[in-house]
Design a protein around this motif. Structure first.
Motif, PDB file in Angstrom:
ATOM      1  N   ILE A 389       0.858  -1.180   0.000  1.00 25.35           N
ATOM      2  CA  ILE A 389       0.000   0.000   0.000  1.00 25.35           C
ATOM      3  C   ILE A 389       0.900   1.237   0.000  1.00 25.35           C
ATOM      4  O   ILE A 389       1.809   1.351   0.823  1.00 25.35           O
ATOM      5  N   GLY A 390       0.641   2.170  -0.893  1.00 24.36           N
ATOM      6  CA  GLY A 390       1.424   3.400  -0.960  1.00 24.36           C
ATOM      7  C   GLY A 390       0.647   4.580  -0.414  1.00 24.36           C
ATOM      8  O   GLY A 390      -0.413   4.939  -0.953  1.00 24.36           O
ATOM      9  N   ILE A 391       1.120   5.179   0.681  1.00 22.06           N
ATOM     10  CA  ILE A 391       0.465   6.345   1.260  1.00 22.06           C
ATOM     11  C   ILE A 391       0.585   7.535   0.312  1.00 22.06           C
ATOM     12  O   ILE A 391       1.664   7.818  -0.228  1.00 22.06           O
ATOM     13  N   VAL A 392      -0.517   8.249   0.114  1.00 20.22           N
ATOM     14  CA  VAL A 392      -0.519   9.502  -0.627  1.00 20.22           C
ATOM     15  C   VAL A 392      -0.773  10.605   0.390  1.00 20.22           C
ATOM     16  O   VAL A 392      -1.873  10.699   0.923  1.00 20.22           O
ATOM     17  N   PRO A 393       0.224  11.418   0.740  1.00 15.09           N
ATOM     18  CA  PRO A 393       0.033  12.440   1.774  1.00 15.09           C
ATOM     19  C   PRO A 393      -1.154  13.351   1.471  1.00 15.09           C
ATOM     20  O   PRO A 393      -1.347  13.792   0.335  1.00 15.09           O
ATOM     21  N   GLY A 444       7.498   6.038   7.214  1.00 14.90           N
ATOM     22  CA  GLY A 444       8.826   6.466   7.599  1.00 14.90           C
ATOM     23  C   GLY A 444       9.355   5.842   8.875  1.00 14.90           C
ATOM     24  O   GLY A 444      10.400   6.272   9.383  1.00 14.90           O
ATOM     25  N   LEU A 445       8.693   4.829   9.422  1.00 21.37           N
ATOM     26  CA  LEU A 445       9.137   4.231  10.688  1.00 21.37           C
ATOM     27  C   LEU A 445      10.491   3.543  10.541  1.00 21.37           C
ATOM     28  O   LEU A 445      10.717   2.784   9.599  1.00 21.37           O
ATOM     29  N   ASP A 515      -3.704  17.543  23.983  1.00 22.24           N
ATOM     30  CA  ASP A 515      -2.358  17.418  24.555  1.00 22.24           C
ATOM     31  C   ASP A 515      -1.782  16.021  24.323  1.00 22.24           C
ATOM     32  O   ASP A 515      -0.579  15.870  24.066  1.00 22.24           O
ATOM     33  N   ALA A 516      -2.641  14.988  24.419  1.00 18.82           N
ATOM     34  CA  ALA A 516      -2.172  13.625  24.173  1.00 18.82           C
ATOM     35  C   ALA A 516      -1.750  13.447  22.721  1.00 18.82           C
ATOM     36  O   ALA A 516      -0.771  12.735  22.428  1.00 18.82           O
ATOM     37  N   LEU A 517      -2.446  14.094  21.800  1.00 17.11           N
ATOM     38  CA  LEU A 517      -2.077  14.003  20.392  1.00 17.11           C
ATOM     39  C   LEU A 517      -0.725  14.673  20.124  1.00 17.11           C
ATOM     40  O   LEU A 517       0.052  14.218  19.282  1.00 17.11           O
ATOM     41  N   VAL A 518      -0.448  15.751  20.837  1.00 16.86           N
ATOM     42  CA  VAL A 518       0.859  16.394  20.712  1.00 16.86           C
ATOM     43  C   VAL A 518       1.967  15.410  21.086  1.00 16.86           C
ATOM     44  O   VAL A 518       2.970  15.271  20.383  1.00 16.86           O
ATOM     45  N   GLU A 519       1.770  14.692  22.210  1.00 12.19           N
ATOM     46  CA  GLU A 519       2.778  13.747  22.662  1.00 12.19           C
ATOM     47  C   GLU A 519       2.888  12.560  21.702  1.00 12.19           C
ATOM     48  O   GLU A 519       4.006  12.101  21.394  1.00 12.19           O
ATOM     49  N   LEU A 520       1.771  12.050  21.228  1.00 11.42           N
ATOM     50  CA  LEU A 520       1.807  10.940  20.278  1.00 11.42           C
ATOM     51  C   LEU A 520       2.540  11.334  18.999  1.00 11.42           C
ATOM     52  O   LEU A 520       3.339  10.550  18.455  1.00 11.42           O
ATOM     53  N   ARG A 521       2.283  12.522  18.531  1.00 14.31           N
ATOM     54  CA  ARG A 521       2.957  12.991  17.315  1.00 14.31           C
ATOM     55  C   ARG A 521       4.465  13.094  17.553  1.00 14.31           C
ATOM     56  O   ARG A 521       5.270  12.708  16.697  1.00 14.31           O
ATOM     57  N   ARG A 522       4.846  13.621  18.725  1.00 18.01           N
ATOM     58  CA  ARG A 522       6.270  13.754  19.045  1.00 18.01           C
ATOM     59  C   ARG A 522       6.953  12.384  19.091  1.00 18.01           C
ATOM     60  O   ARG A 522       8.043  12.198  18.528  1.00 18.01           O
ATOM     61  N   VAL A 523       6.290  11.424  19.746  1.00 15.54           N
ATOM     62  CA  VAL A 523       6.875  10.085  19.874  1.00 15.54           C
ATOM     63  C   VAL A 523       6.961   9.414  18.508  1.00 15.54           C
ATOM     64  O   VAL A 523       7.972   8.770  18.178  1.00 15.54           O
ATOM     65  N   ALA A 524       5.928   9.546  17.691  1.00 15.64           N
ATOM     66  CA  ALA A 524       5.945   8.927  16.357  1.00 15.64           C
ATOM     67  C   ALA A 524       7.096   9.477  15.521  1.00 15.64           C
ATOM     68  O   ALA A 524       7.766   8.729  14.792  1.00 15.64           O
ATOM     69  N   ARG A 525       7.360  10.752  15.639  1.00  8.42           N
ATOM     70  CA  ARG A 525       8.492  11.319  14.903  1.00  8.42           C
ATOM     71  C   ARG A 525       9.803  10.762  15.422  1.00  8.42           C
ATOM     72  O   ARG A 525      10.747  10.543  14.656  1.00  8.42           O
ATOM     73  N   GLY A 526       9.852  10.524  16.725  1.00  7.46           N
ATOM     74  CA  GLY A 526      11.054   9.930  17.299  1.00  7.46           C
ATOM     75  C   GLY A 526      11.313   8.522  16.803  1.00  7.46           C
ATOM     76  O   GLY A 526      12.463   8.054  16.798  1.00  7.46           O
ATOM     77  N   GLY A 528      10.838   7.750  13.823  1.00  9.21           N
ATOM     78  CA  GLY A 528      11.147   7.927  12.406  1.00  9.21           C
ATOM     79  C   GLY A 528       9.943   8.306  11.573  1.00  9.21           C
ATOM     80  O   GLY A 528      10.049   8.401  10.347  1.00  9.21           O
ATOM     81  N   GLY A 529       8.790   8.507  12.215  1.00  2.02           N
ATOM     82  CA  GLY A 529       7.569   8.792  11.483  1.00  2.02           C
ATOM     83  C   GLY A 529       7.690  10.021  10.598  1.00  2.02           C
ATOM     84  O   GLY A 529       8.203  11.059  11.025  1.00  2.02           O
ATOM     85  N   ALA A 530       7.189   9.920   9.381  1.00  5.54           N
ATOM     86  CA  ALA A 530       7.310  11.000   8.410  1.00  5.54           C
ATOM     87  C   ALA A 530       6.003  11.747   8.197  1.00  5.54           C
ATOM     88  O   ALA A 530       5.988  12.777   7.524  1.00  5.54           O
ATOM     89  N   LEU A 531       4.893  11.258   8.766  1.00  6.67           N
ATOM     90  CA  LEU A 531       3.590  11.834   8.496  1.00  6.67           C
ATOM     91  C   LEU A 531       3.206  12.838   9.575  1.00  6.67           C
ATOM     92  O   LEU A 531       3.513  12.653  10.757  1.00  6.67           O
ATOM     93  N   GLU A 532       2.479  13.874   9.164  1.00  5.34           N
ATOM     94  CA  GLU A 532       2.007  14.873  10.110  1.00  5.34           C
ATOM     95  C   GLU A 532       0.991  14.278  11.071  1.00  5.34           C
ATOM     96  O   GLU A 532       0.987  14.596  12.259  1.00  5.34           O
TER      97      GLU A 532
END
Length: 565
Positions: A389-393, A444-445, A515-526, A528-532
């Motif tokens: 499956i190819g993600i289309v941003p 991007g994981l 606030d929880a979504l902010v933390e989840l987004r931060r951790v996902a980027r950590g 290697g996550g590439a998606l907003e």
């Protein structure tokens, strides 16, 4: 009722003071685009006077601000905002959204008609006018196991409820075009009323056939030529800009004063984090204007066209006889909302505090047949020419790819170095222990796993990861929390958000979810996550992939070309 009408007539003529007067505003006229100095007289929940000066028992000082009609979000799923209808109400009404038309499709796929009962009870108590379109596709597809199945006879008892508009997005367009009996039953049951559409990429004779079924709107147009064909054939196109699906830039070049009668706005959906950062429909309006749309066209789409398209003829303008939904702006082009009046009431914290809250339902809806193991996540094969499956941003439409993947001892793995992760869907409704397995490119994981019990549209658990052990741990954690989002690294829970209401919504205030979504987004980027919005993108991966959708010469869908990854 006669006494109410008599009071409106008297107050509109100025024979007696209005209940409320919004004094000293500049009314933005949706007919001409002019700004007109005026008072606005309100009797109860109804506007009774404009284009003049009025006396009122209560007065609101407009301070020269601009008055526009309340905004109408024409299509959303409150569940996908991750909060209950009451927190959604408190979150978006201050942004000027006085009417929202929701499809409880997500909760209905988990709980069946109990979702209608819950949403209608909530809609009778929210400050905003929350309207309901009855979910037309439960399950959304026979290729997945949902928690419920609804046929026409299940929907009919709700059809005449005062908060119900009609039938929600008819997602099964292949069923419509091929004359599926269940689809025809639902269309016949709601014939003559409002039927919402859902027709991504549908064009030509197939679109003609779909419209001939009585379907009136579509929020799935992603390209200007597609949208133009649809409005030329009489559809109202709902321009969408949500947390995942972002179609505004592609479609607003078509939005002009001439075409505004065929365009409205919808979010489908925005979460509290994005609302906090950008806004809601106010964001769409200001963005459209910044991209060159005439303000009169943008505000018509946000109110008058939306009201007309959904049969809400009591609103959409600031005019006598219309519902007193008024937004006061500090700036027209920036759509800076300073005050909101909903049904004649100035919106404040006391108004929200006075609501009678409906207890949440579906608190034990995540029911795994058993705890999963790392072995359950494995994919057998030699790794050659594997579907991916190819993600289309910015889109829920995905690419259908094929690639060679690493394999050892007959087990295929992802390839994080090339941004290919494993994805699995685990049944969570207690009906079977099915697990779907595949691969996805675009997250991007580099390590760990992300899992969600929000999995459109049947809402089984979807997990993406770089190793089987972390994926299994993430799935099992959601069974403990009753649903939500979770991030795992090396077997440890590193961030999570509980969504215990049907595994879809939090029972916490929207600020907590934000606030929880902010933390989840931060951790996902950590990781290697590439998606907003990695978790919201993850939620759409269980949708069926149609790599070779074919329209026959007779305008029919050739279902033999549909494939599920």
């Amino acid at each position: 009722m006669q006494q109410t009408i008599a009071r409106r007539v008297a107050q509109g003529q100025g024979r007696e003071p209005a209940d409320v007067v919004v004094r000293n505003v500049r009314l933005f006229d949706l007919v001409t685009g002019d700004l007109i100095d005026t008072d606005i007289a309100v009797c109860g929940d109804t506007i009774v006077g404009t284009l003049g000066r009025y006396e009122g028992r209560r007065e609101i000082d407009g301070r020269g601000r601009i008055a526009v009609p309340g905004f109408i979000d024409t299509h959303l799923h409150v569940e996908s905002s991750l909060v209950t209808p009451f927190e959604f109400d408190r979150c978006v009404l201050p942004h000027g959204v006085t009417t929202a038309i929701c499809d409880p499709h997500e909760m209905a796929n988990v709980l069946g008609t109990a979702a209608f009962d819950y949403f209608l009870a909530c809609a009778e108590r929210t400050v905003m006018d929350l309207r309901v379109n009855l979910s037309s596709c439960v399950p959304a597809t026979p290729m997945e196991t949902s928690g419920a199945a609804l046929v026409a006879s299940d929907l009919l008892p709700y059809r005449d409820h005062p908060k119900v508009i009609g039938l929600a997005e008819f997602m099964n367009f292949p069923g419509v075009l091929n004359g599926d009996a269940g689809c025809l039953d639902k269309l016949a049951a709601f014939a003559g009323g409002h039927i919402d559409g859902h027709a991504p990429l549908l064009r030509g004779r197939a679109l003609n056939g779909y419209l001939a079924a009585g379907i009136a709107t579509d929020h799935e147009a992603t390209a200007a030529d597609e949208a133009l064909e649809k409005i030329r054939k009489g559809m109202t196109v709902l321009i969408r800009e949500g947390s995942v699906c972002k179609d505004l830039a592609a479609l607003v070049p078509l939005l002009t004063p001439e075409t505004a009668a065929f365009f409205a706005f919808c979010t489908d959906d925005r979460n509290p984090l994005e609302i906090a950062h950008e806004g809601h429909l106010d964001f769409m309006i200001r963005t459209a204007i910044a991209r060159g749309v005439a303000p009169v066209a943008a505000y018509r789409a946000a109110s008058l066209t939306a009201a007309t398209a959904f049969g809400l003829r009591d609103r959409g303008m600031i005019a006598p006889g219309r519902r007193a939904d008024i937004v006061l702006l500090d700036d027209l082009r920036e759509c800076r909302v300073s005050d909101v009046i909903s049904a004649g009431r100035l919106v404040d914290d006391a108004l929200f505090a006075a609501r009678e809250i409906v207890p949440p339902v579906g608190l034990e809806s995540v029911r795994l047949a058993r705890a999963v193991t790392a072995a359950d996540m494995t994919v057998a094969g030699d790794g050659r020419d594997m579907p991916v499956i190819g993600i289309v941003p910015g889109q829920i439409i995905t690419d259908f790819l094929r690639d060679d993947l690493p394999s050892a001892d007959g087990v295929v793995s992802g390839d994080p170095a090339r941004d290919i992760a494993k994805v699995c869907v685990v049944a969570r409704h207690g009906m079977n222990d099915n697990i779907g397995r595949g691969f996805v490119r675009g997250f991007g994981l580099r390590e760990g796993a992300l899992a969600s019990s929000v999995g459109h549209d049947s809402h089984n658990i979807c997990v993406v990861g770089t190793n089987d052990a972390d994926m299994a741990a993430a799935v099992n954690r959601l069974a403990v929390t009753g649903g939500g989002f979770v991030a795992v690294r090396d077997g440890e829970i590193v961030a999570e958000l509980g969504l215990p209401v049907a595994g879809l919504m939090s029972d916490a205030p929207f600020e907590t979810v934000r606030d929880a979504l902010v933390e989840l987004r931060r951790v996902a980027r950590g990781l290697g996550g590439a998606l907003e919005e990695p978790f919201l993108q993850l939620a759409f991966l269980p949708l069926p992939v149609i790599p070779h959708l074919k329209i026959t010469d007779r305008g029919m869908i050739d279902v033999s070309t549909m494939t599920l990854v």
